[in-house]
Design a protein around this motif. Structure first.
Motif, PDB file in Angstrom:
ATOM      1  N   ILE A  51     -19.798 -10.134   4.605  1.00 31.45           N
ATOM      2  CA  ILE A  51     -19.140  -8.833   4.516  1.00 31.45           C
ATOM      3  C   ILE A  51     -17.975  -8.843   5.500  1.00 31.45           C
ATOM      4  N   ARG A  52     -16.764  -8.550   4.990  1.00 30.46           N
ATOM      5  CA  ARG A  52     -15.544  -8.655   5.801  1.00 30.46           C
ATOM      6  C   ARG A  52     -14.670  -7.409   5.683  1.00 30.46           C
ATOM      7  N   VAL A  53     -13.821  -7.241   6.684  1.00 28.03           N
ATOM      8  CA  VAL A  53     -12.755  -6.243   6.618  1.00 28.03           C
ATOM      9  C   VAL A  53     -11.624  -6.860   5.803  1.00 28.03           C
ATOM     10  N   VAL A  54     -11.096  -6.090   4.857  1.00 22.36           N
ATOM     11  CA  VAL A  54      -9.973  -6.534   4.028  1.00 22.36           C
ATOM     12  C   VAL A  54      -8.896  -5.458   4.048  1.00 22.36           C
ATOM     13  N   LYS A  55      -7.633  -5.891   4.092  1.00 25.84           N
ATOM     14  CA  LYS A  55      -6.506  -4.940   4.076  1.00 25.84           C
ATOM     15  C   LYS A  55      -5.899  -4.950   2.681  1.00 25.84           C
ATOM     16  N   VAL A  56      -5.694  -3.765   2.120  1.00 25.80           N
ATOM     17  CA  VAL A  56      -5.142  -3.636   0.773  1.00 25.80           C
ATOM     18  C   VAL A  56      -3.632  -3.848   0.828  1.00 25.80           C
ATOM     19  N   LYS A  57      -3.186  -4.976   0.274  1.00 21.02           N
ATOM     20  CA  LYS A  57      -1.757  -5.297   0.215  1.00 21.02           C
ATOM     21  C   LYS A  57      -1.124  -4.659  -1.014  1.00 21.02           C
ATOM     22  N   ALA A  58      -1.869  -4.644  -2.115  1.00 26.59           N
ATOM     23  CA  ALA A  58      -1.383  -4.057  -3.365  1.00 26.59           C
ATOM     24  C   ALA A  58      -2.592  -3.585  -4.164  1.00 26.59           C
ATOM     25  N   CYS A  59      -2.358  -2.585  -5.000  1.00 25.94           N
ATOM     26  CA  CYS A  59      -3.408  -2.062  -5.868  1.00 25.94           C
ATOM     27  C   CYS A  59      -2.740  -1.557  -7.138  1.00 25.94           C
ATOM     28  N   GLU A  60      -3.321  -1.894  -8.282  1.00 26.98           N
ATOM     29  CA  GLU A  60      -2.733  -1.470  -9.555  1.00 26.98           C
ATOM     30  C   GLU A  60      -3.823  -1.234 -10.587  1.00 26.98           C
ATOM     31  N   GLU A  61      -3.485  -0.445 -11.586  1.00 29.39           N
ATOM     32  CA  GLU A  61      -4.398  -0.215 -12.694  1.00 29.39           C
ATOM     33  C   GLU A  61      -4.417  -1.435 -13.598  1.00 29.39           C
ATOM     34  N   ILE A  62      -5.576  -1.710 -14.195  1.00 27.64           N
ATOM     35  CA  ILE A  62      -5.697  -2.765 -15.196  1.00 27.64           C
ATOM     36  C   ILE A  62      -5.373  -2.124 -16.546  1.00 27.64           C
ATOM     37  N   PRO A  63      -4.360  -2.633 -17.259  1.00 28.17           N
ATOM     38  CA  PRO A  63      -4.013  -2.049 -18.554  1.00 28.17           C
ATOM     39  C   PRO A  63      -5.222  -2.032 -19.497  1.00 28.17           C
ATOM     40  N   LYS A  64      -5.359  -0.965 -20.234  1.00 24.78           N
ATOM     41  CA  LYS A  64      -6.417  -0.763 -21.226  1.00 24.78           C
ATOM     42  C   LYS A  64      -7.809  -0.581 -20.621  1.00 24.78           C
ATOM     43  N   SER A  65      -7.929  -0.489 -19.315  1.00 22.55           N
ATOM     44  CA  SER A  65      -9.222  -0.250 -18.690  1.00 22.55           C
ATOM     45  C   SER A  65      -9.299   1.197 -18.215  1.00 22.55           C
ATOM     46  N   LYS A  66     -10.416   1.849 -18.512  1.00 19.34           N
ATOM     47  CA  LYS A  66     -10.613   3.226 -18.065  1.00 19.34           C
ATOM     48  C   LYS A  66     -11.124   3.295 -16.625  1.00 19.34           C
ATOM     49  N   LYS A  67     -11.671   2.174 -16.109  1.00 15.10           N
ATOM     50  CA  LYS A  67     -12.332   2.207 -14.812  1.00 15.10           C
ATOM     51  C   LYS A  67     -11.714   1.329 -13.733  1.00 15.10           C
ATOM     52  N   LEU A  68     -11.091   0.226 -14.112  1.00 15.59           N
ATOM     53  CA  LEU A  68     -10.768  -0.807 -13.132  1.00 15.59           C
ATOM     54  C   LEU A  68      -9.433  -0.647 -12.410  1.00 15.59           C
ATOM     55  N   LEU A  69      -9.487  -0.909 -11.117  1.00 13.49           N
ATOM     56  CA  LEU A  69      -8.298  -1.107 -10.295  1.00 13.49           C
ATOM     57  C   LEU A  69      -8.327  -2.543  -9.802  1.00 13.49           C
ATOM     58  N   LYS A  70      -7.144  -3.151  -9.729  1.00 14.43           N
ATOM     59  CA  LYS A  70      -7.007  -4.532  -9.243  1.00 14.43           C
ATOM     60  C   LYS A  70      -6.420  -4.487  -7.842  1.00 14.43           C
ATOM     61  N   PHE A  71      -7.167  -5.053  -6.886  1.00 17.12           N
ATOM     62  CA  PHE A  71      -6.755  -5.100  -5.489  1.00 17.12           C
ATOM     63  C   PHE A  71      -6.253  -6.489  -5.140  1.00 17.12           C
ATOM     64  N   THR A  72      -5.125  -6.558  -4.457  1.00 15.65           N
ATOM     65  CA  THR A  72      -4.675  -7.786  -3.803  1.00 15.65           C
ATOM     66  C   THR A  72      -4.914  -7.542  -2.321  1.00 15.65           C
ATOM     67  N   LEU A  73      -5.747  -8.402  -1.722  1.00 19.92           N
ATOM     68  CA  LEU A  73      -6.245  -8.143  -0.380  1.00 19.92           C
ATOM     69  C   LEU A  73      -5.907  -9.266   0.598  1.00 19.92           C
ATOM     70  N   ASP A  74      -5.662  -8.867   1.836  1.00 16.04           N
ATOM     71  CA  ASP A  74      -5.597  -9.802   2.949  1.00 16.04           C
ATOM     72  C   ASP A  74      -7.009  -9.848   3.516  1.00 16.04           C
ATOM     73  N   ASP A  75      -7.660 -11.025   3.407  1.00 17.46           N
ATOM     74  CA  ASP A  75      -9.022 -11.164   3.913  1.00 17.46           C
ATOM     75  C   ASP A  75      -9.065 -12.014   5.177  1.00 17.46           C
ATOM     76  N   GLY A  76      -7.897 -12.229   5.793  1.00 15.66           N
ATOM     77  CA  GLY A  76      -7.814 -13.017   7.007  1.00 15.66           C
ATOM     78  C   GLY A  76      -7.584 -14.496   6.770  1.00 15.66           C
ATOM     79  N   SER A  77      -7.662 -14.923   5.515  1.00 13.80           N
ATOM     80  CA  SER A  77      -7.378 -16.326   5.199  1.00 13.80           C
ATOM     81  C   SER A  77      -5.902 -16.445   4.825  1.00 13.80           C
TER      82      SER A  77
END
Length: 150
Positions: A51-77
């Motif tokens: 379990i890690r701290v992650v920083k949200v670099k970008a977030c966007e909706e997934i086309p045609k999905s009613k529920k999903l968001l796509k996160f681009t995260l900095d996980d320290g790597s």
């Protein structure tokens, strides 16, 4: 989340001032129900979760999905981590960019809507007056991306 009936915990206070990291807010806990607790797991099973701290670099909706968001995260790597999360009903992508969240990062990759998710954003869920509520777990910006939660 399923209502828990007799085992629900109901907070009788109408409202409470909550001191968050960013501001003081008033939260109404009337009619809150909490799910029943799960059976015990052994310690080795718990510590296997990374379990890690992650920083949200970008977030966007997934086309045609009613529920999903796509996160681009900095996980320290040195590589961005992509996690898909079914929280679109509760957040807009713009609300999450720049936040420090908590994620499990050692789950096997999972394909959803033609995209691969590499982990799980952690959130708190409860029912209030028959309506499901969800909030992602946020941590202080004083904690760097990649810090391990123990």
């Amino acid at each position: 989340m399923k209502p828990t009936g007799k085992n629900a915990i109901e907070n009788k206070e109408a409202a409470e001032v909550v001191h968050s990291m960013d501001e003081d807010i008033v939260v109404d806990f009337t009619g809150v129900e909490i799910e029943e607790f799960y059976d015990d797991i052994d310690f080795d099973t718990f510590v296997a979760s990374d379990i890690r701290v992650v920083k949200v670099k970008a977030c966007e909706e997934i086309p045609k999905s009613k529920k999903l968001l796509k996160f681009t995260l900095d996980d320290g790597s040195d590589t961005d981590r992509i996690i898909l999360s079914g929280i679109k009903e509760y957040y807009t992508p713009e609300e999450l960019i720049g936040k420090n969240l908590v994620a499990i990062v050692n789950l096997p990759p999972r394909a959803m809507m033609g995209e691969e998710s590499n982990g799980m954003i952690l959130s708190a869920v409860h029912t209030q007056n028959g309506e499901e509520r969800l909030r992602v777990l946020e941590v202080s910006h004083a904690i760097p991306a990649g810090a391990k939660i123990q």
